[in-house]
Structures are given as structure tokens and as C-alpha cells.
Scaffold this motif. Structure first.
Motif, PDB file in Angstrom:
ATOM      1  N   ALA A 156      29.965   9.382  28.342  1.00  9.78           N
ATOM      2  CA  ALA A 156      30.543  10.621  27.824  1.00  9.78           C
ATOM      3  C   ALA A 156      31.692  11.091  28.704  1.00  9.78           C
ATOM      4  O   ALA A 156      32.690  11.620  28.197  1.00  9.78           O
ATOM      5  CB  ALA A 156      29.473  11.701  27.728  1.00  9.78           C
ATOM      6  N   THR A 157      31.587  10.887  30.010  1.00 16.29           N
ATOM      7  CA  THR A 157      32.655  11.275  30.932  1.00 16.29           C
ATOM      8  C   THR A 157      33.929  10.484  30.664  1.00 16.29           C
ATOM      9  O   THR A 157      35.026  11.048  30.618  1.00 16.29           O
ATOM     10  CB  THR A 157      32.200  11.078  32.393  1.00 16.29           C
ATOM     11  OG1 THR A 157      31.033  11.892  32.611  1.00 16.29           O
ATOM     12  CG2 THR A 157      33.274  11.449  33.373  1.00 16.29           C
ATOM     13  N   VAL A 158      33.785   9.187  30.472  1.00 15.88           N
ATOM     14  CA  VAL A 158      34.946   8.345  30.202  1.00 15.88           C
ATOM     15  C   VAL A 158      35.578   8.713  28.863  1.00 15.88           C
ATOM     16  O   VAL A 158      36.806   8.892  28.761  1.00 15.88           O
ATOM     17  CB  VAL A 158      34.552   6.853  30.238  1.00 15.88           C
ATOM     18  CG1 VAL A 158      35.684   5.970  29.741  1.00 15.88           C
ATOM     19  CG2 VAL A 158      34.119   6.447  31.634  1.00 15.88           C
ATOM     20  N   ALA A 187      28.539  13.407  24.415  1.00 15.01           N
ATOM     21  CA  ALA A 187      27.176  13.117  24.868  1.00 15.01           C
ATOM     22  C   ALA A 187      26.192  13.162  23.700  1.00 15.01           C
ATOM     23  O   ALA A 187      25.344  12.277  23.563  1.00 15.01           O
ATOM     24  CB  ALA A 187      26.762  14.097  25.953  1.00 15.01           C
ATOM     25  N   PHE A 188      26.305  14.159  22.855  1.00 15.61           N
ATOM     26  CA  PHE A 188      25.401  14.241  21.705  1.00 15.61           C
ATOM     27  C   PHE A 188      25.643  13.114  20.712  1.00 15.61           C
ATOM     28  O   PHE A 188      24.706  12.606  20.088  1.00 15.61           O
ATOM     29  CB  PHE A 188      25.525  15.590  21.007  1.00 15.61           C
ATOM     30  CG  PHE A 188      24.689  16.659  21.647  1.00 15.61           C
ATOM     31  CD1 PHE A 188      23.310  16.627  21.577  1.00 15.61           C
ATOM     32  CD2 PHE A 188      25.281  17.692  22.335  1.00 15.61           C
ATOM     33  CE1 PHE A 188      22.524  17.585  22.177  1.00 15.61           C
ATOM     34  CE2 PHE A 188      24.522  18.671  22.934  1.00 15.61           C
ATOM     35  CZ  PHE A 188      23.139  18.620  22.861  1.00 15.61           C
ATOM     36  N   MET A 189      26.892  12.703  20.556  1.00 17.54           N
ATOM     37  CA  MET A 189      27.182  11.619  19.628  1.00 17.54           C
ATOM     38  C   MET A 189      26.708  10.269  20.176  1.00 17.54           C
ATOM     39  O   MET A 189      26.400   9.360  19.400  1.00 17.54           O
ATOM     40  CB  MET A 189      28.677  11.571  19.318  1.00 17.54           C
ATOM     41  CG  MET A 189      29.129  12.739  18.482  1.00 17.54           C
ATOM     42  SD  MET A 189      30.864  12.706  18.090  1.00 17.54           S
ATOM     43  CE  MET A 189      30.929  11.326  16.972  1.00 17.54           C
ATOM     44  N   TYR A 237      37.852  19.907  27.999  1.00 18.96           N
ATOM     45  CA  TYR A 237      37.135  18.739  28.510  1.00 18.96           C
ATOM     46  C   TYR A 237      35.623  18.933  28.376  1.00 18.96           C
ATOM     47  O   TYR A 237      34.908  18.034  27.932  1.00 18.96           O
ATOM     48  CB  TYR A 237      37.502  18.475  29.970  1.00 18.96           C
ATOM     49  CG  TYR A 237      36.693  17.365  30.593  1.00 18.96           C
ATOM     50  CD1 TYR A 237      37.030  16.041  30.360  1.00 18.96           C
ATOM     51  CD2 TYR A 237      35.579  17.643  31.383  1.00 18.96           C
ATOM     52  CE1 TYR A 237      36.277  15.014  30.902  1.00 18.96           C
ATOM     53  CE2 TYR A 237      34.830  16.626  31.936  1.00 18.96           C
ATOM     54  CZ  TYR A 237      35.184  15.316  31.695  1.00 18.96           C
ATOM     55  OH  TYR A 237      34.422  14.298  32.223  1.00 18.96           O
ATOM     56  N   PHE A 238      35.135  20.101  28.747  1.00 19.62           N
ATOM     57  CA  PHE A 238      33.701  20.368  28.661  1.00 19.62           C
ATOM     58  C   PHE A 238      33.207  20.292  27.216  1.00 19.62           C
ATOM     59  O   PHE A 238      32.164  19.692  26.943  1.00 19.62           O
ATOM     60  CB  PHE A 238      33.378  21.746  29.256  1.00 19.62           C
ATOM     61  CG  PHE A 238      31.935  22.112  29.140  1.00 19.62           C
ATOM     62  CD1 PHE A 238      30.980  21.503  29.929  1.00 19.62           C
ATOM     63  CD2 PHE A 238      31.523  23.066  28.219  1.00 19.62           C
ATOM     64  CE1 PHE A 238      29.629  21.841  29.815  1.00 19.62           C
ATOM     65  CE2 PHE A 238      30.187  23.405  28.096  1.00 19.62           C
ATOM     66  CZ  PHE A 238      29.240  22.790  28.893  1.00 19.62           C
ATOM     67  N   LEU A 239      33.956  20.877  26.292  1.00 20.42           N
ATOM     68  CA  LEU A 239      33.554  20.826  24.882  1.00 20.42           C
ATOM     69  C   LEU A 239      33.534  19.398  24.357  1.00 20.42           C
ATOM     70  O   LEU A 239      32.603  18.991  23.651  1.00 20.42           O
ATOM     71  CB  LEU A 239      34.490  21.685  24.036  1.00 20.42           C
ATOM     72  CG  LEU A 239      34.377  23.185  24.230  1.00 20.42           C
ATOM     73  CD1 LEU A 239      35.491  23.897  23.466  1.00 20.42           C
ATOM     74  CD2 LEU A 239      33.021  23.676  23.758  1.00 20.42           C
ATOM     75  N   ILE A 240      34.555  18.628  24.697  1.00 21.86           N
ATOM     76  CA  ILE A 240      34.604  17.234  24.252  1.00 21.86           C
ATOM     77  C   ILE A 240      33.493  16.428  24.921  1.00 21.86           C
ATOM     78  O   ILE A 240      32.885  15.550  24.296  1.00 21.86           O
ATOM     79  CB  ILE A 240      35.997  16.631  24.521  1.00 21.86           C
ATOM     80  CG1 ILE A 240      37.033  17.311  23.625  1.00 21.86           C
ATOM     81  CG2 ILE A 240      35.997  15.132  24.287  1.00 21.86           C
ATOM     82  CD1 ILE A 240      38.461  16.903  23.895  1.00 21.86           C
ATOM     83  N   VAL A 259      11.868   4.067  24.292  1.00 20.43           N
ATOM     84  CA  VAL A 259      11.089   3.436  25.356  1.00 20.43           C
ATOM     85  C   VAL A 259      11.580   3.924  26.714  1.00 20.43           C
ATOM     86  O   VAL A 259      10.805   4.351  27.554  1.00 20.43           O
ATOM     87  CB  VAL A 259      11.196   1.898  25.255  1.00 20.43           C
ATOM     88  CG1 VAL A 259      10.535   1.242  26.452  1.00 20.43           C
ATOM     89  CG2 VAL A 259      10.572   1.416  23.976  1.00 20.43           C
ATOM     90  N   SER A 260      12.863   3.835  26.949  1.00 20.07           N
ATOM     91  CA  SER A 260      13.404   4.298  28.221  1.00 20.07           C
ATOM     92  C   SER A 260      14.670   5.100  27.949  1.00 20.07           C
ATOM     93  O   SER A 260      15.603   4.603  27.333  1.00 20.07           O
ATOM     94  CB  SER A 260      13.721   3.125  29.147  1.00 20.07           C
ATOM     95  OG  SER A 260      14.713   2.308  28.575  1.00 20.07           O
ATOM     96  N   PHE A 261      14.674   6.325  28.404  1.00 17.84           N
ATOM     97  CA  PHE A 261      15.823   7.217  28.217  1.00 17.84           C
ATOM     98  C   PHE A 261      16.635   7.197  29.502  1.00 17.84           C
ATOM     99  O   PHE A 261      16.108   7.439  30.583  1.00 17.84           O
ATOM    100  CB  PHE A 261      15.334   8.634  27.897  1.00 17.84           C
ATOM    101  CG  PHE A 261      16.447   9.622  27.751  1.00 17.84           C
ATOM    102  CD1 PHE A 261      17.374   9.498  26.741  1.00 17.84           C
ATOM    103  CD2 PHE A 261      16.561  10.676  28.632  1.00 17.84           C
ATOM    104  CE1 PHE A 261      18.405  10.406  26.605  1.00 17.84           C
ATOM    105  CE2 PHE A 261      17.586  11.594  28.509  1.00 17.84           C
ATOM    106  CZ  PHE A 261      18.514  11.458  27.485  1.00 17.84           C
ATOM    107  N   ARG A 262      17.927   6.883  29.384  1.00 18.59           N
ATOM    108  CA  ARG A 262      18.805   6.793  30.549  1.00 18.59           C
ATOM    109  C   ARG A 262      19.922   7.824  30.431  1.00 18.59           C
ATOM    110  O   ARG A 262      21.003   7.527  29.930  1.00 18.59           O
ATOM    111  CB  ARG A 262      19.385   5.400  30.650  1.00 18.59           C
ATOM    112  CG  ARG A 262      18.329   4.344  30.861  1.00 18.59           C
ATOM    113  CD  ARG A 262      18.956   3.003  31.008  1.00 18.59           C
ATOM    114  NE  ARG A 262      17.900   1.994  31.140  1.00 18.59           N
ATOM    115  CZ  ARG A 262      18.132   0.717  31.171  1.00 18.59           C
ATOM    116  NH1 ARG A 262      19.367   0.270  31.082  1.00 18.59           N
ATOM    117  NH2 ARG A 262      17.141  -0.128  31.294  1.00 18.59           N
TER     118      ARG A 262
END
Length: 91
Positions: free
Chosen positions: A57-59, A18-20, A10-13, A46-49
Motif C-alpha cells: 500500500a505504501t508503494v 490497503a483496503f483494496m 497520500y494518507f487517503l490513497i 490462514v495467515s494474515f500478514r
């Protein structure tokens, strides 16, 4: 499969997801019509969220990890199924 293995997968995925997801939905100052700060890169968002990216990424990681564990348990797709160089028996 042990729960620690599932957690590691799960952590690796999650990290991969997240990076993708980072480049999606990013708008630059030129696209948003906002003046740039002196010294700002042209490609700076402009705005990083990060919270929005983390939720997405969690879903995605939960769905992909569930599919991975179910495939591991039920054997839907095996290594022999995706090996294009394997010897197939004549039909």
C-alpha cells in the motif's frame, strides 16, 4: 500545493490502497489443506500478514500521490477533460 495537502492526499490513497489489497493473496484453511480451529469461519484466512499489505500500500500510494501532484502542477487532465456533459466547441 502545500505539503500538508500532499500528506493528506497520500494518507487517503494509502488507506484506500490497503483496503483494496486485503483480499489478494488470501488463502483459507481448506485451500491450504490445514485443519480448522473449532468455531473458525470458513472464509477466515490462514495467515494474515499486515506488514506485507502495508508495504504494498505504501508503494502504490507513493506512485499514485506522485501522479496526482504532477497532474496538479502540470494540468495534464482537468475537470473539463473528464466532464462528458460539458459543451465542447465545434471543431
Amino acid at each position: 500545493m502545500a505539503w500538508t495537502s500532499i500528506l493528506a492526499i497520500y494518507f487517503l490513497i494509502w488507506v484506500m490502497s490497503a483496503f483494496m489489497l486485503l483480499p489478494f493473496g488470501v488463502r483459507t484453511a481448506d485451500e491450504a489443506g490445514i485443519a480448522k480451529v473449532p468455531g473458525q469461519a470458513d472464509s477466515a484466512p490462514v495467515s494474515f500478514r499486515p506488514g506485507k499489505i502495508a508495504v504494498r500500500a505504501t508503494v502504490i500510494a507513493a506512485v499514485l500521490t506522485s501522479l496526482f501532484v504532477l497532474n496538479f502542477e502540470y494540468g495534464w487532465v482537468s475537470a473539463d477533460d473528464i466532464n462528458i456533459f460539458a459543451q465542447r466547441p465545434a471543431a
